[in-house]
Design a protein around this motif. Structure first.
Motif, PDB file in Angstrom:
ATOM      1  N   ASP A  44      11.807  10.717   7.462  1.00  0.00           N
ATOM      2  CA  ASP A  44      10.899  10.012   6.547  1.00  0.00           C
ATOM      3  C   ASP A  44      11.586   8.782   5.962  1.00  0.00           C
ATOM      4  O   ASP A  44      10.962   7.728   5.786  1.00  0.00           O
ATOM      5  CB  ASP A  44      10.458  10.942   5.414  1.00  0.00           C
ATOM      6  N   LEU A  45      12.859   8.911   5.644  1.00  0.00           N
ATOM      7  CA  LEU A  45      13.628   7.771   5.140  1.00  0.00           C
ATOM      8  C   LEU A  45      13.695   6.673   6.198  1.00  0.00           C
ATOM      9  O   LEU A  45      13.609   5.480   5.877  1.00  0.00           O
ATOM     10  CB  LEU A  45      15.039   8.211   4.747  1.00  0.00           C
ATOM     11  N   ASP A  46      13.848   7.065   7.463  1.00  0.00           N
ATOM     12  CA  ASP A  46      13.885   6.092   8.545  1.00  0.00           C
ATOM     13  C   ASP A  46      12.579   5.307   8.616  1.00  0.00           C
ATOM     14  O   ASP A  46      12.576   4.083   8.796  1.00  0.00           O
ATOM     15  CB  ASP A  46      14.131   6.789   9.884  1.00  0.00           C
ATOM     16  N   ALA A  47      11.463   6.019   8.489  1.00  0.00           N
ATOM     17  CA  ALA A  47      10.161   5.358   8.521  1.00  0.00           C
ATOM     18  C   ALA A  47       9.999   4.416   7.335  1.00  0.00           C
ATOM     19  O   ALA A  47       9.490   3.299   7.470  1.00  0.00           O
ATOM     20  CB  ALA A  47       9.043   6.402   8.532  1.00  0.00           C
ATOM     21  N   ALA A  48      10.469   4.855   6.167  1.00  0.00           N
ATOM     22  CA  ALA A  48      10.365   4.027   4.959  1.00  0.00           C
ATOM     23  C   ALA A  48      11.212   2.768   5.069  1.00  0.00           C
ATOM     24  O   ALA A  48      10.880   1.732   4.489  1.00  0.00           O
ATOM     25  CB  ALA A  48      10.792   4.834   3.734  1.00  0.00           C
ATOM     26  N   ARG A  49      12.306   2.832   5.809  1.00  0.00           N
ATOM     27  CA  ARG A  49      13.163   1.656   5.988  1.00  0.00           C
ATOM     28  C   ARG A  49      12.392   0.561   6.727  1.00  0.00           C
ATOM     29  O   ARG A  49      12.634  -0.623   6.497  1.00  0.00           O
ATOM     30  CB  ARG A  49      14.420   2.058   6.746  1.00  0.00           C
ATOM     31  N   LYS A  50      11.444   0.940   7.593  1.00  0.00           N
ATOM     32  CA  LYS A  50      10.620  -0.049   8.294  1.00  0.00           C
ATOM     33  C   LYS A  50       9.577  -0.642   7.355  1.00  0.00           C
ATOM     34  O   LYS A  50       9.513  -1.855   7.169  1.00  0.00           O
ATOM     35  CB  LYS A  50       9.949   0.594   9.503  1.00  0.00           C
ATOM     36  N   SER A  51       8.746   0.196   6.764  1.00  0.00           N
ATOM     37  CA  SER A  51       7.735  -0.292   5.831  1.00  0.00           C
ATOM     38  C   SER A  51       6.996   0.886   5.212  1.00  0.00           C
ATOM     39  O   SER A  51       7.113   2.033   5.680  1.00  0.00           O
ATOM     40  CB  SER A  51       6.725  -1.213   6.528  1.00  0.00           C
ATOM     41  N   GLY A  52       6.215   0.590   4.188  1.00  0.00           N
ATOM     42  CA  GLY A  52       5.392   1.619   3.577  1.00  0.00           C
ATOM     43  C   GLY A  52       4.353   2.155   4.537  1.00  0.00           C
ATOM     44  O   GLY A  52       4.029   3.354   4.531  1.00  0.00           O
ATOM     45  N   LEU A  53       3.809   1.288   5.381  1.00  0.00           N
ATOM     46  CA  LEU A  53       2.811   1.708   6.356  1.00  0.00           C
ATOM     47  C   LEU A  53       3.401   2.687   7.362  1.00  0.00           C
ATOM     48  O   LEU A  53       2.753   3.667   7.743  1.00  0.00           O
ATOM     49  CB  LEU A  53       2.249   0.488   7.093  1.00  0.00           C
ATOM     50  N   HIS A  54       4.626   2.419   7.788  1.00  0.00           N
ATOM     51  CA  HIS A  54       5.279   3.330   8.741  1.00  0.00           C
ATOM     52  C   HIS A  54       5.532   4.687   8.092  1.00  0.00           C
ATOM     53  O   HIS A  54       5.385   5.736   8.738  1.00  0.00           O
ATOM     54  CB  HIS A  54       6.591   2.719   9.237  1.00  0.00           C
ATOM     55  N   ARG A 255      19.294   6.476  -0.831  1.00  0.00           N
ATOM     56  CA  ARG A 255      18.755   6.330  -2.188  1.00  0.00           C
ATOM     57  C   ARG A 255      17.839   5.108  -2.276  1.00  0.00           C
ATOM     58  O   ARG A 255      16.817   5.141  -2.982  1.00  0.00           O
ATOM     59  CB  ARG A 255      19.894   6.203  -3.200  1.00  0.00           C
ATOM     60  N   GLU A 256      18.184   4.037  -1.578  1.00  0.00           N
ATOM     61  CA  GLU A 256      17.314   2.862  -1.549  1.00  0.00           C
ATOM     62  C   GLU A 256      15.956   3.219  -0.948  1.00  0.00           C
ATOM     63  O   GLU A 256      14.906   2.829  -1.476  1.00  0.00           O
ATOM     64  CB  GLU A 256      17.967   1.746  -0.731  1.00  0.00           C
ATOM     65  N   ASP A 257      15.985   3.957   0.157  1.00  0.00           N
ATOM     66  CA  ASP A 257      14.738   4.354   0.811  1.00  0.00           C
ATOM     67  C   ASP A 257      13.919   5.276  -0.087  1.00  0.00           C
ATOM     68  O   ASP A 257      12.693   5.140  -0.184  1.00  0.00           O
ATOM     69  CB  ASP A 257      15.045   5.067   2.132  1.00  0.00           C
TER      70      ASP A 257
END
Length: 304
Positions: A44-54, A255-257
């Protein structure tokens, strides 16, 4: 007398569970139950690193159909860490069955209806080669032969954001001091695995898992070790321990994600890429002033 005996047995169990992370802080659930829970995982963190939509798609969209590479990776994972599960969920197609014939198609359909994944003869040769390679790698064999537990789910609530979080280590040694993570890859060499760390954010995984177990059990593991196994002959194996810098950097990135996810949830807004016009330039590896840096082009690698 019976009450005293019962009290003693319960006391011993409680004290041993406090000392043994395999008996403390984990939640008993299947792999499917784990992946369907709403808690935040490393992927989920990986997806969030791309964008909110991802991230939103990852949590609410249709589940991705496994690719052939993912199928082999999952099969190898089960064969290596949970052989009983492998016997339950996988089956090799008998060589005398023609997969293109009606009989072969009917047989495959019946196996899939029973919840099994059908593997081919070529799959078998590949899996056996990879398994044999681990047996010849002394540090890898020693780690996986050590007493431990595979596929335990750990849940905790993040203190800063209030979000539910989770992790599911491949293998946790019995003393709770070492997490072992098995990967399949095209290139298990030192240089090759550095690219995998960059491309697939395995520094984030190391930081997230070590922190997660500390939050869930009260005991922080001391080591996070990757066993990387190549998917083609000669099936090279590399064993790599994440150093302190990698773990700290990975957790800071996590933590950023997580902070972004908390913000999106609070605002009920999941942005994509196009909020503003962004200036773009050449990446460092394309500039001559930096010498000959390593290309970050995504290799054909599937990791599990």
């Amino acid at each position: 007398m019976c009450y005293k005996v019962a009290f003693y047995v319960i006391s011993v169990y409680v004290m041993s569970s406090l000392r043994n992370p395999l008996m403390n802080g984990y939640v008993q659930m299947t792999n499917e139950e784990y992946h369907s829970s709403e808690d935040i995982s490393k992927s989920d963190l990986d997806a969030a690193r791309k964008s909110g939509l991802h991230f939103l798609l990852k949590k609410t969209g249709q589940k991705q159909k496994p690719t052939p590479a993912m199928r082999i990776g999952s099969a190898f994972h089960a064969l290596t860490l949970e052989p009983e599960l492998f016997e339950k969920e996988y089956i090799y197609k008998p060589e005398f069955i023609n997969a293109r014939s009606k009989e072969g198609k009917d047989w495959k359909a019946s196996q899939e209806e029973a919840g099994k994944t059908v593997l081919t003869t070529d799959d078998r040769k590949q899996l056996e080669g990879m398994t044999e390679a681990i047996g010849y790698c002394t540090p890898a064999k020693k780690l996986l032969d050590a007493t431990g537990k595979a596929e335990q789910s750990f849940l905790w609530t993040d203190k800063e954001t209030g979000l539910g979080c989770k992790c599911r280590p491949d293998y946790l040694l019995v003393d709770g001091g070492t997490i072992v993570d098995v990967k399949t890859t095209i290139d298990a060499s030192y240089r090759g695995f550095l690219k995998s760390i960059s491309n697939f954010r395995y520094h984030v995984q190391a930081g997230w898992y070590l922190h997660g177990l500390e939050q869930a059990t009260g005991i922080r593991p001391e080591r996070f070790i990757f066993i990387a196994v190549e998917k083609t002959a000669p099936f090279g194996v590399g064993v790599y321990e994440a150093d302190t810098y990698m773990v700290v950097n990975g957790y800071d990135t996590a933590r950023e994600d997580l902070a972004k996810i908390a913000k999106w949830k609070e605002e009920d807004r999941y942005p994509g890429y196009c909020d503003d016009i962004q200036q773009i330039s050449l990446p460092p590896w394309m500039t001559k002033s930096k010498g000959n840096p390593v290309s970050l082009q995504l290799p054909d690698i599937e990791l599990f």
